[in-house]
Design a protein around this motif. Structure first.
Motif, PDB file in Angstrom:
ATOM      1  N   ARG A  83      26.405  43.037  36.444  1.00  0.00           N
ATOM      2  CA  ARG A  83      26.455  43.659  35.280  1.00  0.00           C
ATOM      3  C   ARG A  83      25.136  44.306  34.915  1.00  0.00           C
ATOM      4  O   ARG A  83      25.029  45.494  34.187  1.00  0.00           O
ATOM      5  N   GLU A  84      24.179  43.601  35.249  1.00  0.00           N
ATOM      6  CA  GLU A  84      22.830  44.296  35.051  1.00  0.00           C
ATOM      7  C   GLU A  84      22.575  45.481  35.829  1.00  0.00           C
ATOM      8  O   GLU A  84      21.962  46.564  35.309  1.00  0.00           O
ATOM      9  N   THR A 109      32.447  43.230  31.898  1.00  0.00           N
ATOM     10  CA  THR A 109      31.154  43.735  31.760  1.00  0.00           C
ATOM     11  C   THR A 109      30.881  45.014  32.072  1.00  0.00           C
ATOM     12  O   THR A 109      29.912  45.739  31.646  1.00  0.00           O
ATOM     13  N   PRO A 161      37.085  45.352  44.832  1.00  0.00           N
ATOM     14  CA  PRO A 161      38.431  45.258  44.250  1.00  0.00           C
ATOM     15  C   PRO A 161      38.195  44.797  42.906  1.00  0.00           C
ATOM     16  O   PRO A 161      37.202  44.362  42.496  1.00  0.00           O
ATOM     17  N   GLY A 163      38.925  42.144  39.682  1.00  0.00           N
ATOM     18  CA  GLY A 163      38.637  40.944  39.562  1.00  0.00           C
ATOM     19  C   GLY A 163      40.034  40.171  39.097  1.00  0.00           C
ATOM     20  O   GLY A 163      39.741  38.971  38.866  1.00  0.00           O
ATOM     21  N   ASN A 188      31.917  49.021  41.730  1.00  0.00           N
ATOM     22  CA  ASN A 188      31.621  47.678  41.362  1.00  0.00           C
ATOM     23  C   ASN A 188      32.083  46.814  42.486  1.00  0.00           C
ATOM     24  O   ASN A 188      33.327  46.613  42.446  1.00  0.00           O
ATOM     25  N   ALA A 190      31.491  43.504  42.958  1.00  0.00           N
ATOM     26  CA  ALA A 190      31.024  42.157  42.829  1.00  0.00           C
ATOM     27  C   ALA A 190      32.020  41.101  43.510  1.00  0.00           C
ATOM     28  O   ALA A 190      31.333  40.181  44.077  1.00  0.00           O
ATOM     29  N   TYR A 191      33.072  41.613  43.730  1.00  0.00           N
ATOM     30  CA  TYR A 191      34.188  40.866  44.940  1.00  0.00           C
ATOM     31  C   TYR A 191      34.303  41.433  46.179  1.00  0.00           C
ATOM     32  O   TYR A 191      34.987  40.869  46.970  1.00  0.00           O
ATOM     33  N   SER A 211      27.176  41.072  43.282  1.00  0.00           N
ATOM     34  CA  SER A 211      26.835  39.906  42.711  1.00  0.00           C
ATOM     35  C   SER A 211      26.512  38.637  43.667  1.00  0.00           C
ATOM     36  O   SER A 211      27.245  38.394  44.364  1.00  0.00           O
ATOM     37  N   HIS A 213      25.730  35.631  43.052  1.00  0.00           N
ATOM     38  CA  HIS A 213      26.494  34.282  42.678  1.00  0.00           C
ATOM     39  C   HIS A 213      27.937  34.535  42.911  1.00  0.00           C
ATOM     40  O   HIS A 213      28.532  33.603  43.047  1.00  0.00           O
TER      41      HIS A 213
END
Ligand SMILES: *Cc1c(COP(=O)(O)O)cnc(C)c1O
Length: 376
Positions: A83-84, A109, A161, A163, A188, A190-191, A211, A213
């Motif tokens: 998100r940052e 986010t 993809p 979330g 994005n 993240a995943y 991401s 984490h």
């Protein structure tokens, strides 16, 4: 005062199928790094003035060499999370009255980041149940409409993809549409970054966000941001007051143990993305087994990601008569040392098969089978 026992984590050692957590489980190297670098500002022992220039520990090489190569970008930075990174890009490109277009499956986010950056949001529609698909052509339709109305579109975003369903949209097609309209595209991931091979250059994206984490075996909060030229000029603009500090990153981002866990896991993460095909295979096998038990997988089918959303009418029926009501499923799974489906959910839930062995997945399927057949 917090009791010592309250600082223990009760789910350690269980089979975890929480999509949020599967890709963030630390490697042994990262677990060591966490202890080694846990003191506040520990990485700043030999700081020459900003984070990515630190040579000892080797953050410089990671940020300037390994990470851009891994993301397929000209430049990269470590952030405090996906998100940052999204916010930094939106804030840098934002202008008064501007707007962002994004897929209707976008993570909350992305919307909150746009709000914080003072930008309006227009969403590309999502198809109905059971597929919940976003069509690349939706970007063209929406951009055509917005430009026709004189709107200032500063950025397009695709969740790759998403979330919820783990659906993968044809990002190349989206990027070529965005290029036609001269709108920069942010993926994005993240995943995906850290799970599957993704390259911003190959997909034609201007920005890519990951991401640590969520998908890079790092202790959060930590993330990565890749930037292709010429956008580094806006996003990595430097302070007028402190000449080596980047404004959008507030000077320095992950200034402690989190970045060290990212570095420590990186060799393993880089290697594991090459195993992606077998992860998809396991997910598909699992989906078929779940459907044989009366549950229905939503989203892309056959599925292309370990994150899966199931409608579970059989479990819902059981919950109506179960002694524990809608909490029966959580309790039954807990008894079998399986964790990760939100307590109280029985009608639908998401889960992930990422990084679990075939034996563990078989065990989870058998557990569902047993719960269903002994409860009806
Ligand atoms: C988890 C998630 C995020 C948030 O990631 P952070 O690194 O915690 O900011 C953003 N987008 C998607 C699609 C996610 O699944």
């Amino acid at each position: 005062m917090t009791k010592r026992s309250a600082l223990k984590r009760s789910t350690l050692g269980m089979i975890n199928i929480d999509p949020l957590q599967r890709g963030g489980i630390l490697t042994p190297e990262a677990r060591d790094a966490l202890a080694e670098w846990g003191d506040g500002y520990s990485i700043c022992d030999f700081c020459p003035g900003n984070l990515e220039e630190i040579k000892k520990p080797p953050i410089h090489d990671f940020v300037h060499r390994d990470l851009p190569e891994f993301l397929g970008t000209d430049h990269a930075r470590v952030t405090n999370g996906a998100r940052e990174g999204i916010f930094a890009v939106m804030h840098a490109l934002g202008e008064e009255g501007g707007c962002v277009v994004m897929d209707g499956n976008a993570h909350y986010t992305s919307l909150v980041a746009a709000e914080r950056a003072g930008l309006d949001v227009s969403l590309i529609p999502v198809s109905d149940r059971p597929q919940y698909r976003v069509e690349p052509e939706g970007y063209g339709d929406l951009l055509e409409d917005l430009f026709g109305r004189g709107e200032k579109v500063v950025l397009a975003l695709l969740t790759y993809p998403d979330g919820n369903y783990g659906n993968i949209v044809d990002a190349k097609r989206v990027s070529s549409i965005c290029k036609d309209y001269d709108v920069p595209l942010l993926l994005n991931c993240a995943y995906s970054v850290g799970r599957m091979p993704v390259s911003a250059k190959e997909l034609g994206a201007d920005f890519i966000v990951g991401s640590g984490h969520k998908s890079m075996a790092a202790c959060g909060p930590v993330g990565v941001l890749g930037i292709n030229e010429p956008h580094q000029e806006a996003v990595l603009r430097k302070s007028g007051y402190h000449k080596n500090k980047e404004i959008e990153l507030l000077g320095c981002t992950a200034r402690g143990a989190t970045i060290m866990t990212l570095l420590a896991s990186f060799p393993a993460v880089r290697a594991r993305v090459a195993e992606w095909d077998s992860e998809v295979e396991k997910a598909r096998w699992f989906s078929t087994e779940m459907e044989n038990l009366g549950m229905v997988q939503m989203g892309d089918k056959p599925h292309n990601h370990d994150l899966m959303f199931f409608e579970t009418p059989v479990l819902y029926e059981i919950s109506k008569h179960a002694k524990k009501g809608r909490f029966f499923l959580y309790k039954e799974l807990k008894k079998r040392k399986i964790h990760g489906i939100k307590s109280g959910l029985t009608k639908y839930f998401k889960l992930s098969t990422y990084g679990l062995s075939e034996d563990d997945l078989r065990y989870v399927v058998d557990a569902f089978d047993e719960i269903i057949s002994t409860s009806v």
